[in-house]
Design a protein around this motif. Structure first.
Motif, PDB file in Angstrom:
ATOM      1  N   GLU A  90       0.806  -1.228   0.000  1.00  0.00           N
ATOM      2  CA  GLU A  90       0.000   0.000   0.000  1.00  0.00           C
ATOM      3  C   GLU A  90       0.839   1.278   0.000  1.00  0.00           C
ATOM      4  OE1 GLU A  90      -4.160  -1.292   2.138  1.00  0.00           O
ATOM      5  OE2 GLU A  90      -2.425  -1.021   3.433  1.00  0.00           O
ATOM      6  N   ARG A  91       2.146   1.156   0.082  1.00  0.00           N
ATOM      7  CA  ARG A  91       2.956   2.388   0.058  1.00  0.00           C
ATOM      8  C   ARG A  91       3.823   2.527  -1.193  1.00  0.00           C
ATOM      9  NH1 ARG A  91       5.839   0.049   4.798  1.00  0.00           N
ATOM     10  NH2 ARG A  91       7.855  -0.786   4.132  1.00  0.00           N
ATOM     11  N   PHE A  92       3.521   1.755  -2.231  1.00  0.00           N
ATOM     12  CA  PHE A  92       4.238   1.945  -3.491  1.00  0.00           C
ATOM     13  C   PHE A  92       3.961   3.341  -4.033  1.00  0.00           C
ATOM     14  CE2 PHE A  92       3.717  -2.869  -4.053  1.00  0.00           C
ATOM     15  CZ  PHE A  92       4.991  -3.127  -3.578  1.00  0.00           C
ATOM     16  N   LYS A  93       4.956   3.912  -4.680  1.00  0.00           N
ATOM     17  CA  LYS A  93       4.850   5.263  -5.220  1.00  0.00           C
ATOM     18  C   LYS A  93       3.757   5.336  -6.283  1.00  0.00           C
ATOM     19  CE  LYS A  93       5.896   9.506  -6.443  1.00  0.00           C
ATOM     20  NZ  LYS A  93       5.573  10.664  -5.586  1.00  0.00           N
ATOM     21  N   SER A  94       2.884   6.327  -6.138  1.00  0.00           N
ATOM     22  CA  SER A  94       1.800   6.505  -7.114  1.00  0.00           C
ATOM     23  C   SER A  94       2.033   7.731  -7.983  1.00  0.00           C
ATOM     24  CB  SER A  94       0.456   6.650  -6.389  1.00  0.00           C
ATOM     25  OG  SER A  94      -0.572   6.948  -7.316  1.00  0.00           O
ATOM     26  N   TYR A  95       1.892   7.538  -9.292  1.00  0.00           N
ATOM     27  CA  TYR A  95       1.891   8.650 -10.248  1.00  0.00           C
ATOM     28  C   TYR A  95       0.495   8.823 -10.838  1.00  0.00           C
ATOM     29  CZ  TYR A  95       7.012   8.998 -10.171  1.00  0.00           C
ATOM     30  OH  TYR A  95       8.328   9.201  -9.793  1.00  0.00           O
ATOM     31  N   GLY A  96      -0.492   8.341 -10.113  1.00  0.00           N
ATOM     32  CA  GLY A  96      -1.853   8.372 -10.631  1.00  0.00           C
ATOM     33  C   GLY A  96      -2.083   7.176 -11.549  1.00  0.00           C
ATOM     34  N   ASP A  97      -3.240   7.113 -12.156  1.00  0.00           N
ATOM     35  CA  ASP A  97      -3.565   5.994 -13.022  1.00  0.00           C
ATOM     36  C   ASP A  97      -2.749   6.062 -14.315  1.00  0.00           C
ATOM     37  OD1 ASP A  97      -4.803   3.688 -13.925  1.00  0.00           O
ATOM     38  OD2 ASP A  97      -6.810   4.349 -13.353  1.00  0.00           O
ATOM     39  N   ILE A  98      -2.796   5.003 -15.102  1.00  0.00           N
ATOM     40  CA  ILE A  98      -2.032   4.945 -16.347  1.00  0.00           C
ATOM     41  C   ILE A  98      -2.564   5.953 -17.363  1.00  0.00           C
ATOM     42  CG2 ILE A  98      -1.283   2.575 -16.033  1.00  0.00           C
ATOM     43  CD1 ILE A  98      -3.575   1.671 -17.813  1.00  0.00           C
ATOM     44  N   SER A  99      -1.803   6.159 -18.427  1.00  0.00           N
ATOM     45  CA  SER A  99      -2.089   7.231 -19.391  1.00  0.00           C
ATOM     46  C   SER A  99      -3.452   7.104 -20.065  1.00  0.00           C
ATOM     47  CB  SER A  99      -0.992   7.273 -20.460  1.00  0.00           C
ATOM     48  OG  SER A  99      -0.872   6.008 -21.103  1.00  0.00           O
ATOM     49  N   ALA A 100      -3.995   5.900 -20.134  1.00  0.00           N
ATOM     50  CA  ALA A 100      -5.315   5.729 -20.752  1.00  0.00           C
ATOM     51  C   ALA A 100      -6.397   6.443 -19.952  1.00  0.00           C
ATOM     52  CB  ALA A 100      -5.648   4.241 -20.873  1.00  0.00           C
ATOM     53  N   PHE A 101      -6.163   6.630 -18.651  1.00  0.00           N
ATOM     54  CA  PHE A 101      -7.154   7.283 -17.782  1.00  0.00           C
ATOM     55  C   PHE A 101      -6.624   8.568 -17.160  1.00  0.00           C
ATOM     56  CE2 PHE A 101      -7.479   2.618 -17.497  1.00  0.00           C
ATOM     57  CZ  PHE A 101      -8.702   2.441 -18.140  1.00  0.00           C
ATOM     58  N   ASN A 102      -5.346   8.831 -17.348  1.00  0.00           N
ATOM     59  CA  ASN A 102      -4.696   9.999 -16.755  1.00  0.00           C
ATOM     60  C   ASN A 102      -3.533  10.372 -17.663  1.00  0.00           C
ATOM     61  OD1 ASN A 102      -3.306  11.847 -15.073  1.00  0.00           O
ATOM     62  ND2 ASN A 102      -2.255  10.168 -14.014  1.00  0.00           N
ATOM     63  N   LYS A 103      -3.678  11.453 -18.416  1.00  0.00           N
ATOM     64  CA  LYS A 103      -2.695  11.820 -19.436  1.00  0.00           C
ATOM     65  C   LYS A 103      -1.277  11.940 -18.895  1.00  0.00           C
ATOM     66  CE  LYS A 103      -5.880  14.135 -22.622  1.00  0.00           C
ATOM     67  NZ  LYS A 103      -6.198  15.402 -23.338  1.00  0.00           N
ATOM     68  N   ALA A 104      -1.159  12.333 -17.625  1.00  0.00           N
ATOM     69  CA  ALA A 104       0.177  12.515 -17.046  1.00  0.00           C
ATOM     70  C   ALA A 104       0.731  11.220 -16.454  1.00  0.00           C
ATOM     71  CB  ALA A 104       0.128  13.589 -15.963  1.00  0.00           C
ATOM     72  N   GLY A 105      -0.069  10.145 -16.494  1.00  0.00           N
ATOM     73  CA  GLY A 105       0.342   8.900 -15.870  1.00  0.00           C
ATOM     74  C   GLY A 105       1.259   8.062 -16.741  1.00  0.00           C
ATOM     75  N   PRO A 106       1.809   6.990 -16.188  1.00  0.00           N
ATOM     76  CA  PRO A 106       2.706   6.099 -16.930  1.00  0.00           C
ATOM     77  C   PRO A 106       2.010   5.463 -18.131  1.00  0.00           C
ATOM     78  CG  PRO A 106       2.848   5.698 -14.566  1.00  0.00           C
ATOM     79  CD  PRO A 106       1.671   6.590 -14.766  1.00  0.00           C
ATOM     80  N   ASN A 107       2.750   5.332 -19.227  1.00  0.00           N
ATOM     81  CA  ASN A 107       2.221   4.728 -20.442  1.00  0.00           C
ATOM     82  C   ASN A 107       2.767   3.297 -20.571  1.00  0.00           C
ATOM     83  OD1 ASN A 107       2.015   3.867 -23.228  1.00  0.00           O
ATOM     84  ND2 ASN A 107       1.524   5.987 -23.762  1.00  0.00           N
ATOM     85  N   PRO A 108       1.916   2.273 -20.422  1.00  0.00           N
ATOM     86  CA  PRO A 108       2.398   0.890 -20.464  1.00  0.00           C
ATOM     87  C   PRO A 108       3.160   0.537 -21.738  1.00  0.00           C
ATOM     88  CG  PRO A 108       0.154   0.974 -19.624  1.00  0.00           C
ATOM     89  CD  PRO A 108       0.477   2.354 -20.119  1.00  0.00           C
ATOM     90  N   ASN A 109       2.732   1.044 -22.887  1.00  0.00           N
ATOM     91  CA  ASN A 109       3.434   0.743 -24.141  1.00  0.00           C
ATOM     92  C   ASN A 109       4.839   1.336 -24.155  1.00  0.00           C
ATOM     93  OD1 ASN A 109       1.364  -0.752 -25.363  1.00  0.00           O
ATOM     94  ND2 ASN A 109       0.324   1.114 -26.057  1.00  0.00           N
ATOM     95  N   LYS A 110       4.970   2.527 -23.587  1.00  0.00           N
ATOM     96  CA  LYS A 110       6.298   3.146 -23.540  1.00  0.00           C
ATOM     97  C   LYS A 110       7.199   2.421 -22.540  1.00  0.00           C
ATOM     98  CE  LYS A 110       4.965   7.776 -25.116  1.00  0.00           C
ATOM     99  NZ  LYS A 110       4.922   9.230 -24.806  1.00  0.00           N
ATOM    100  N   ILE A 111       6.605   1.892 -21.472  1.00  0.00           N
ATOM    101  CA  ILE A 111       7.398   1.098 -20.527  1.00  0.00           C
ATOM    102  C   ILE A 111       7.883  -0.172 -21.218  1.00  0.00           C
ATOM    103  CG2 ILE A 111       7.311  -0.254 -18.386  1.00  0.00           C
ATOM    104  CD1 ILE A 111       5.327   1.770 -17.287  1.00  0.00           C
ATOM    105  N   ARG A 112       7.002  -0.802 -21.995  1.00  0.00           N
ATOM    106  CA  ARG A 112       7.364  -2.031 -22.698  1.00  0.00           C
ATOM    107  C   ARG A 112       8.461  -1.773 -23.736  1.00  0.00           C
ATOM    108  NH1 ARG A 112       5.032  -6.966 -23.594  1.00  0.00           N
ATOM    109  NH2 ARG A 112       3.254  -6.361 -22.297  1.00  0.00           N
ATOM    110  N   ASN A 113       8.365  -0.658 -24.438  1.00  0.00           N
ATOM    111  CA  ASN A 113       9.320  -0.382 -25.518  1.00  0.00           C
ATOM    112  C   ASN A 113      10.542   0.402 -25.056  1.00  0.00           C
ATOM    113  OD1 ASN A 113       7.618  -1.625 -27.444  1.00  0.00           O
ATOM    114  ND2 ASN A 113       6.412   0.255 -27.646  1.00  0.00           N
TER     115      ASN A 113
END
Length: 281
Positions: A147-170
């Motif tokens: 429960e204390r993992f760092k949060s950047y908000g939801d992923i980019s599909a739901f939050n434009k400033a959030g992490p993008n899973p495709n960019k993490i993969r690539n």
């Protein structure tokens, strides 16, 4: 779809160390047979070592499972998905509510589970309604770490400033370190050889009547209106009434025997021509 190898047990324990601390999960074949075998394969391959906890949404869930090296990307490609498992039933309820700490695969449609997992941060009746969200296990210790993992908000599909899973993969580590430098990651996850299976442990989603995820008495997680509680109260009430009736009958039966013995003695005396007044003379 390539079938996963069959794991040589019905439950197994996994110890994970992360940049935020350590936690432990227990997985059960009873919950999700295909998912169980796939996880045994993933953890045996150390797939999650070095991967990022890229979706952390407080009050909802934490998700991970994007491969961090080319070999794992090729082996666990989306074309290597596993079949869905039937949603488990509890007390004839087809869709039991997810409990805090439940671990599930995250999919994108029918038969789409590959490697992404999530842990529910809260009790939820909304999660797990899709066949690809069948629970596979639960966090047995270290939920405070989860429960204390760092949060950047939801992923980019739901939050434009959030992490993008495709960019993490690539883009991998370069993308994460430049855009989300404080994102937590796994150091190592390993199947425990010292604790291969905790036989008495039950996942929260299948054990509402037991306080698995929280300390306290056996009925600590039950509400008074729960049918399980009402059924047990009814059984105790009926048992108490039957015990009282039995005791009352025994008392009355004892008095009856004394009266029958007295009546029998008078009949004998009468037959012998004796009376109560002269039988001792």
């Amino acid at each position: 779809m390539a079938p996963s190898p069959v794991a040589p047990m019905t439950k197994f324990t996994v110890d994970c160390s992360t940049s935020a601390g350590d936690f432990t999960m227990i997985f059960s074949r009873e919950l999700s047979p295909h998912g169980f075998d796939r996880l045994y394969e993933l953890f045996s391959d150390h797939f999650y070592d070095g991967t990022w906890l890229y979706r952390v949404v407080p009050g909802f869930l934490v998700q991970w499972g994007i491969p961090s090296n080319e070999a794992m990307k090729l082996k666990y490609h989306h074309t290597n998905a596993i079949p869905d498992d039937p949603l488990p039933s509890v007390n004839n309820v087809k869709h039991p509510a997810f409990r805090r700490g439940t671990v599930s695969f995250a999919g994108s449609g029918p038969n789409s589970r590959v490697s992404d997992l999530f842990v529910s941060y809260v009790d939820s009746s909304h999660l797990g309604r899709s066949p690809w969200e069948s629970p596979v296990g639960f966090v047995s210790s270290g939920m405070d770490v989860v429960e204390r993992f760092k949060s950047y908000g939801d992923i980019s599909a739901f939050n434009k400033a959030g992490p993008n899973p495709n960019k993490i993969r690539n883009g991998g580590a370069e993308y994460v370190s430049s855009s989300f430098p404080d994102m937590d990651s796994f150091k190592r996850c390993a199947i425990s050889t010292e604790r291969p299976a905790l036989a008495k442990e039950k996942p929260p989603s299948l054990a509402k009547a037991e306080a698995v995820a929280a300390p306290g008495p056996a009925f600590g997680n039950l509400e008074f209106g729960d049918p399980f509680v009402l059924m047990n109260l009814g059984i105790m009430l009926v048992s108490g009434l039957l015990a009282c009736l039995l005791l009352f009958r025994l008392i009355l039966g004892g008095g009856g025997r004394e009266r029958r013995r007295a009546s029998s003695a008078r009949d004998i005396n009468s037959a012998l021509g004796l009376s109560d007044n002269n039988k001792d003379n």
